[in-house]
Design a protein around this motif. Sequence first.
Motif, PDB file in Angstrom:
ATOM      1  N   PRO A  13      31.554 -89.636   4.169  1.00  0.00           N
ATOM      2  CA  PRO A  13      30.166 -89.924   4.583  1.00  0.00           C
ATOM      3  C   PRO A  13      29.225 -88.824   4.114  1.00  0.00           C
ATOM      4  O   PRO A  13      29.645 -87.698   3.807  1.00  0.00           O
ATOM      5  CB  PRO A  13      30.261 -89.948   6.107  1.00  0.00           C
ATOM      6  N   ARG A  14      27.950 -89.129   4.048  1.00  0.00           N
ATOM      7  CA  ARG A  14      26.932 -88.130   3.732  1.00  0.00           C
ATOM      8  C   ARG A  14      26.675 -87.265   4.962  1.00  0.00           C
ATOM      9  O   ARG A  14      26.817 -87.706   6.097  1.00  0.00           O
ATOM     10  CB  ARG A  14      25.620 -88.807   3.314  1.00  0.00           C
ATOM     11  N   LEU A  15      26.290 -86.036   4.704  1.00  0.00           N
ATOM     12  CA  LEU A  15      25.911 -85.141   5.793  1.00  0.00           C
ATOM     13  C   LEU A  15      24.703 -85.720   6.515  1.00  0.00           C
ATOM     14  O   LEU A  15      23.658 -85.970   5.902  1.00  0.00           O
ATOM     15  CB  LEU A  15      25.564 -83.761   5.228  1.00  0.00           C
ATOM     16  N   PRO A  16      24.808 -85.962   7.818  1.00  0.00           N
ATOM     17  CA  PRO A  16      23.665 -86.557   8.525  1.00  0.00           C
ATOM     18  C   PRO A  16      22.509 -85.567   8.662  1.00  0.00           C
ATOM     19  O   PRO A  16      22.715 -84.357   8.738  1.00  0.00           O
ATOM     20  CB  PRO A  16      24.252 -86.918   9.897  1.00  0.00           C
ATOM     21  N   LEU A  17      21.311 -86.105   8.685  1.00  0.00           N
ATOM     22  CA  LEU A  17      20.119 -85.306   8.936  1.00  0.00           C
ATOM     23  C   LEU A  17      19.859 -85.323  10.442  1.00  0.00           C
ATOM     24  O   LEU A  17      19.640 -86.388  11.023  1.00  0.00           O
ATOM     25  CB  LEU A  17      18.924 -85.883   8.181  1.00  0.00           C
ATOM     26  N   LEU A  62      11.691 -84.048   4.504  1.00  0.00           N
ATOM     27  CA  LEU A  62      13.124 -83.823   4.384  1.00  0.00           C
ATOM     28  C   LEU A  62      13.872 -85.162   4.303  1.00  0.00           C
ATOM     29  O   LEU A  62      14.865 -85.282   3.568  1.00  0.00           O
ATOM     30  CB  LEU A  62      13.615 -83.007   5.580  1.00  0.00           C
ATOM     31  N   GLU A  63      13.397 -86.151   5.016  1.00  0.00           N
ATOM     32  CA  GLU A  63      14.004 -87.484   4.929  1.00  0.00           C
ATOM     33  C   GLU A  63      13.852 -88.059   3.522  1.00  0.00           C
ATOM     34  O   GLU A  63      14.772 -88.699   2.996  1.00  0.00           O
ATOM     35  CB  GLU A  63      13.354 -88.418   5.954  1.00  0.00           C
ATOM     36  N   GLN A  64      12.701 -87.816   2.896  1.00  0.00           N
ATOM     37  CA  GLN A  64      12.502 -88.287   1.522  1.00  0.00           C
ATOM     38  C   GLN A  64      13.455 -87.583   0.565  1.00  0.00           C
ATOM     39  O   GLN A  64      14.028 -88.209  -0.330  1.00  0.00           O
ATOM     40  CB  GLN A  64      11.050 -88.032   1.100  1.00  0.00           C
ATOM     41  N   SER A  67      16.907 -88.994   0.882  1.00  0.00           N
ATOM     42  CA  SER A  67      17.061 -90.349   0.344  1.00  0.00           C
ATOM     43  C   SER A  67      17.109 -90.384  -1.181  1.00  0.00           C
ATOM     44  O   SER A  67      17.516 -91.395  -1.764  1.00  0.00           O
ATOM     45  CB  SER A  67      15.910 -91.241   0.832  1.00  0.00           C
ATOM     46  N   THR A  68      16.710 -89.286  -1.820  1.00  0.00           N
ATOM     47  CA  THR A  68      16.659 -89.289  -3.292  1.00  0.00           C
ATOM     48  C   THR A  68      17.719 -88.403  -3.948  1.00  0.00           C
ATOM     49  O   THR A  68      17.975 -88.546  -5.139  1.00  0.00           O
ATOM     50  CB  THR A  68      15.268 -88.822  -3.777  1.00  0.00           C
ATOM     51  N   THR A  69      18.338 -87.496  -3.186  1.00  0.00           N
ATOM     52  CA  THR A  69      19.333 -86.607  -3.783  1.00  0.00           C
ATOM     53  C   THR A  69      20.694 -87.289  -3.843  1.00  0.00           C
ATOM     54  O   THR A  69      21.021 -88.125  -2.988  1.00  0.00           O
ATOM     55  CB  THR A  69      19.445 -85.290  -2.985  1.00  0.00           C
ATOM     56  N   ASP A  70      21.498 -86.924  -4.834  1.00  0.00           N
ATOM     57  CA  ASP A  70      22.854 -87.479  -4.928  1.00  0.00           C
ATOM     58  C   ASP A  70      23.843 -86.673  -4.105  1.00  0.00           C
ATOM     59  O   ASP A  70      25.029 -87.022  -4.047  1.00  0.00           O
ATOM     60  CB  ASP A  70      23.316 -87.544  -6.387  1.00  0.00           C
TER      61      ASP A  70
END
Length: 594
Positions: A13-17, A62-64, A67-70
Amino acid sequence: MRQVMFRFQNRLPRLPLPNLHATCRQYLAAVAPFLSEHQRQATQALVEDFENNAGRLLHELLEQIDSTTDKNWMYDFWRDLVLSIRYPLLINVNPCYVYRGKIEATKDTLAALGARLLIATGRFIDNVASERLPPDVQKDVPRCMSQYKTMFSSGRIPHIRMDQFVTFALTRHIVVLHRNRFFRLNILDVHGQPLPQAELENALQWIIDVADSPTLKDSSIGSVGVMTSANRTDWAVWRSCLAAFDVLNQDSLSLVDSALFVLCLEESAPRDLAELSRMVLHGDGRNRWFDKPIQVILAADGSFGVNTEHTLVDGLTAVRFIDEIHTGLSHDLADDPSTGSTELFNSKNVEEIHWRLPPTIISAIRTAETDVDTLIGENETRVLSYKRFGKNHIAGNGFSPDVILQLAFQMGCFRRFDRLYSAYESVNTRKYKFGRGSAIRTVTPESLELVTGFDNAASRSDQWALLDLAAHRHVQLIKDCSSGQGFDRHLFALRTLSELSGREHPLFRAGATAEILDRVILSTSGLRSPSIGLVGFGPVDPEGYGLGYVIHENHIVVNATSKTRETTLLLECIEKSLNDFGELIEIHRAGSTF
């Protein structure tokens, strides 16, 4: 079988914000033990203003980014923070990991010991390159394996404002440093397999013989490597000057930068654990290259350790490296049929790396030598080998060994200074894709109650209640942080965005709460591995301590560093606190009446 190493990677999973409100609440709880009631109310007002105004906008930004980083929202912030550091990597940034045992070889020579080490290391590199290395799994949870691809043939390149981390195509050579001189040594053949052990031994012996017979010119210039221990901006200027002076220097720098790793040979044998820790953490600062992710330091008695540049290599990755070396060293000494042969030697696989140094660089080396002597001289290392109990005793009685040790750190600090200081514990988040380290601010209202009330408690029952409550609170902090819900890194990213916008919020400016956030007096990090004897790093504050620890089955090793703040006295207080907690746990296990 290829691609074993990354078989879980796409499932991670991705690291959650974290949630902004939760971060703000956690921050208030973390600073509360250090604040008066007036300060607490003022800080709460600042936090509420931040959450409802600037913080909300920064969190949306930071949310943006997320959402755009791999990778994840934190990855670039943390990498750039490390690369932006301008003070020396030596002691301040690069941690060290020390092997628990010693290498054994059929011949008691540094070359023979080094050859065995290189065979084991070469096998590990081959497994990484071929992706046959089994993935890291902890408690049935797979971990991100991306760091292994940047361990070798990589390097940190100094620049004026922010350094650069460069990874090259995997090479066949390492760089060996001995008596401050540099040598290229191929350790892999054209197929990526380790060269015969006897050939490596003979090549290392050639290196030792050459370095032991220095020319007048070589002995008069000092070590080029000492410049990597300097302030990063100074080193950036010096490196540019070195490269511009002669194409030979450019070629030499390229060989060092692209090397698989650096092997530093030491002629002495450490007398005790503290001396071994100092050897691996800094040595004399000269026979080193602190810009390499992996720098292996081998002593004359077969003890060794790894010094790591921290940009893209974390503790658990370095520990796996040493674990795999341990496995390789466990093989029969006669596994390699070439062992003991005196005929194998290929001069094409080894050569000295030369430099042409202008007067400005010779002067820079002298400056770096003076500065590194000062830096090393103002830091001390002390080791506590605690033998009364270890993991088995603590875990067998229902407590987390890590938590008990962390509370002993706080109790020891309070007993030593009659107050608590800001404390930090590193926590791994590699169960997330491209996860790195995070941090717990370990002082809580519950731990404050423990350290202030334990020695004055009316009964053992009261002491137990204080310990139990503080321990449960710390366990929850670990769960939150390891699950990506800690506040520290989130607030750091928000603060960085605030600074970049040119409108830093008052919450982050000078004052009581900002100082608590910025200053860490007890910087702590622990590991568990049967092959690791010590972990070490310098304090992150001039008045602080670096507390690295390894919890074994039946004993604990704490490696403490400070800028000569009477480190032994703190360790004595920590030891007494461990004794008290252990006794309390023992009484409770026996079912005795408090």
